[in-house]
Design a protein around this motif. Structure first.
Motif, PDB file in Angstrom:
ATOM      1  N   ILE A  63      29.602  20.661  35.815  1.00 56.13           N
ATOM      2  CA  ILE A  63      29.821  20.699  37.263  1.00 56.13           C
ATOM      3  C   ILE A  63      28.941  19.690  37.988  1.00 56.13           C
ATOM      4  O   ILE A  63      29.429  18.870  38.768  1.00 56.13           O
ATOM      5  N   THR A 372      31.757  28.394  45.363  1.00 53.35           N
ATOM      6  CA  THR A 372      32.830  27.965  44.459  1.00 53.35           C
ATOM      7  C   THR A 372      34.082  27.573  45.235  1.00 53.35           C
ATOM      8  O   THR A 372      34.842  26.700  44.789  1.00 53.35           O
ATOM      9  N   MET A 375      33.651  24.064  46.072  1.00 53.43           N
ATOM     10  CA  MET A 375      33.862  23.245  44.874  1.00 53.43           C
ATOM     11  C   MET A 375      35.345  22.989  44.627  1.00 53.43           C
ATOM     12  O   MET A 375      35.746  21.867  44.279  1.00 53.43           O
ATOM     13  N   ASP A 408      36.435  24.951  38.068  1.00 56.39           N
ATOM     14  CA  ASP A 408      36.181  25.521  39.400  1.00 56.39           C
ATOM     15  C   ASP A 408      36.993  26.785  39.668  1.00 56.39           C
ATOM     16  O   ASP A 408      36.466  27.755  40.236  1.00 56.39           O
TER      17      ASP A 408
END
Length: 622
Positions: A63, A372, A375, A408
């Motif tokens: 990530i 998240t 993301m 993700d």
């Protein structure tokens, strides 16, 4: 690189360690402890610990390193980063229909950042103060009061600016990373076999053997990568290279060593599970470590607060939030700002969160959804940029997007499980901010679209005033207009009620373009409409702040001489009257009306001295 750039690179790396990595750098305080807390019973077997360590390592690698450092940071807009920057890049080469979707995604990402902004300061400071429980369990009752005091002091000093304090951010965080790295090595020496968890097989094996816990495990592992978005968002302040080097050479090695040191300690001594981070330190070093942890978490909180200010400023300039008072706290750094309204609203929200949750463990159950979610949106917008801006072949762009979303989306889905256990708090704040931005931008755009902006009508009025002029008085009148060819209402009101006109009349339109900055050579456009009328358009990027003094100075360089203290500025401030609306439309109109009444006036936005302003207006339905 030039010699000066080479000389400044070490300083840039040090600054990046302090400004960018405060959030992700303090995550070892609570991440592994919260990960292991979901295991049933004592549960912290060597296999389980190794599985979590492997998950954390590969989350940091895939990530942060691969996604953000290698790919997303390539999507800069004149050196700037962040989700709203990515939004403005992505909508440049798409159709209007897709552009609306891109804007909506960008606003959701920005709103998620606000949700993150109330959780991060609370969980960071609480987790550091909880270290006193390791020294003496009787001190537990002081954790919440101390956290509230520290946060109160932090928000109180914001108005003084962080220019002086920020000079120590880099050295303190550099010391922090060195310290947690050394502590990690100390722990690893207890059980060097823990380094085998660098292999992804331990992560895969853990997820396959703990199927019932796999989603919960992913939801906790995401705590290790909170703050990854800061690498991209702070790119405009520090540049790509210092951030990348600081991550690869300082932050990531220290984080990996510390996580693995905590894991080795827990395997060697199950009692350390209560707080593996502070138990890594010898007895004599725990109090200094608590002090250093508190300083590091304050820096992490400061970074998030500054990020909220920056996002708010950018949203205001792009027309998604109402103009509000912004104070520049540094004479040398344009990015250091203070927004009083945002500061105290954020303080109130963070304080309520601390008092409501009271423990970092409870907060971890509310953390992760908005992180998240951001993301996922960043990955989607980056895929659009790769396809439309970088001109990648669509199979390659799709593969790029698919690889990011394969990581993700499971993390986002896993964190949705936290919705009922406290995750609704940041989500509710994010939805509130998104609704506010949508209401302001749509209602404002609807009003602006209704303004007359016809070039022929404007020229006809100018010709009429030149052929049949009212009484002319000495001086220069500058009428601010919201559209390029708009006939300012202030001009019509002045003619109707005062029946006079200055000998020089300027119709000034200040517009925000879809770039971070505009070069001074391209900022000003001057067009004579008649012997005494001029049309001036000043273009500013969304990272800049319009200044009337600068505009008139640039006009002077073009041969149109006038200073702020020589001109009279006429602005329009209409009183809005809401038409008959029903249901949600009425609520939306009421919110917009409230924001419009409390927004900054034009002269406050553009730094015009109040004694040079004549404000005229009337009623306008909306």
């Amino acid at each position: 690189m030039s010699q000066s750039e080479k000389q400044s690179l070490p300083a840039g790396v040090l600054a990046a360690a302090g400004i960018v990595f405060g959030d992700i750098g303090t995550s070892p305080l609570y991440t592994l402890k919260e990960c292991l807390s979901i295991l049933p019973g004592s549960g912290a077997s060597a296999i389980a610990v190794m599985g979590f360590l492997s998950l954390i390592f590969w989350a940091l690698t895939l990530i942060v390193t691969l996604k953000y450092v290698c790919f997303v940071m390539r999507a800069d807009h004149d050196g700037e980063g962040g989700v709203l920057t990515l939004m403005s890049l992505a909508r440049r080469h798409v159709s209007a229909k897709v552009g609306h979707i891109v804007v909506l995604a960008g606003l959701i990402g920005g709103a998620f950042f606000y949700g993150d902004g109330i959780i991060t300061p609370a969980i960071s400071v609480l987790s550091a103060i909880e270290g006193i429980e390791v020294v003496s369990p009787e001190l537990e009752k002081y954790v919440v009061p101390l956290a509230v005091v520290i946060l109160t002091l932090l928000f109180m000093i914001q108005k003084h600016g962080t220019e002086k304090v920020s000079r120590v951010f880099g050295p303190v965080m550099f010391l922090w990373f060195i310290t947690i790295g050394v502590l990690g090595v100390r722990g690893i020496l207890l059980n060097p076999e823990v380094l085998q968890a660098l292999s992804p097989t331990y992560a895969v094996t853990f997820l396959l053997t703990h199927k019932a816990l796999s989603f919960a495990a992913l939801g906790m592992v995401v705590l290790a990568v909170t703050g990854a978005e800061a690498l991209y968002a702070d790119m405009g302040h520090l540049g790509k290279k210092p951030i990348r080097l600081a991550w690869l050479l300082v932050a990531m090695p220290a984080l990996v060593l510390n996580y693995f040191g905590q894991g080795a300690l827990v395997i060697a001594d199950a009692k350390a599970l209560a707080n593996p981070f502070f138990n890594l330190a010898p007895g004599w070093g725990q109090i200094p470590l608590i002090v250093l942890s508190t300083l590091a978490t304050v820096i992490a909180a400061q970074s998030v607060i500054s990020g909220v200010y920056t996002l708010t400023h950018q949203a205001i300039r792009q027309g998604f939030l109402p103009p509000m008072r912004i104070i520049f706290t540094s004479h040398t750094e344009a990015g250091q700002i203070y927004i009083p309204v945002v500061n105290w609203l954020l303080f109130a929200a963070v304080t309520v969160i601390v008092l409501a949750f009271r423990q970092s463990s409870a907060l971890s159950s509310a953390y992760g959804i908005v992180v998240t979610g951001t993301m996922v949106i960043t990955a989607g917008l980056a895929g659009v940029v790769a396809l439309r801006n970088w001109r990648w072949p669509w199979p390659l762009a799709f593969l790029f997007l698919l690889c990011m979303w394969m990581i993700d989306l499971p993390l986002f889905a896993a964190n949705l499980m936290k919705l009922l256990s406290g995750g609704w708090v940041p989500v509710l704040l994010a939805l509130t901010m998104m609704a506010l931005m949508l209401i302001w931008s749509t209602e404002r755009n609807r009003l602006i679209r209704r303004l007359d902006s016809d070039q022929e009508s404007l020229l006809a009025l100018v010709r009429s005033l030149e052929s049949n002029p009212p009484t002319r008085v000495d001086g220069t009148a500058i009428f601010l207009s919201r559209k390029e060819f708009e006939i300012p209402q202030a001009l019509l009101h002045n003619l109707k009620h005062n029946r006079v006109l200055h000998r020089r009349v300027v119709l000034l339109h200040i517009r925000t373009v879809d770039t971070p900055r505009v070069y001074n050579q391209k900022r000003i456009s001057i067009r004579p409409l008649s012997p005494s009328f001029w049309q001036v358009t000043a273009a500013y990027g969304w990272r800049e702040v319009p200044s009337m003094k600068e505009i008139l100075h640039l006009c002077g360089l073009e041969g149109f001489g006038c200073t702020v203290n020589e001109a009279s500025f006429f602005t329009s401030h209409d009183t809005l009257v809401m038409k008959k609306r029903k249901g949600l439309a009425r609520i939306r109109g009421g919110i917009f009306h409230f924001c419009q009444r409390n927004a900054l006036r034009a002269h406050e936005q553009f730094s015009i001295p109040p004694n040079r302003v004549i404000e005229l207006g009337g009623q306008r339905e909306f």
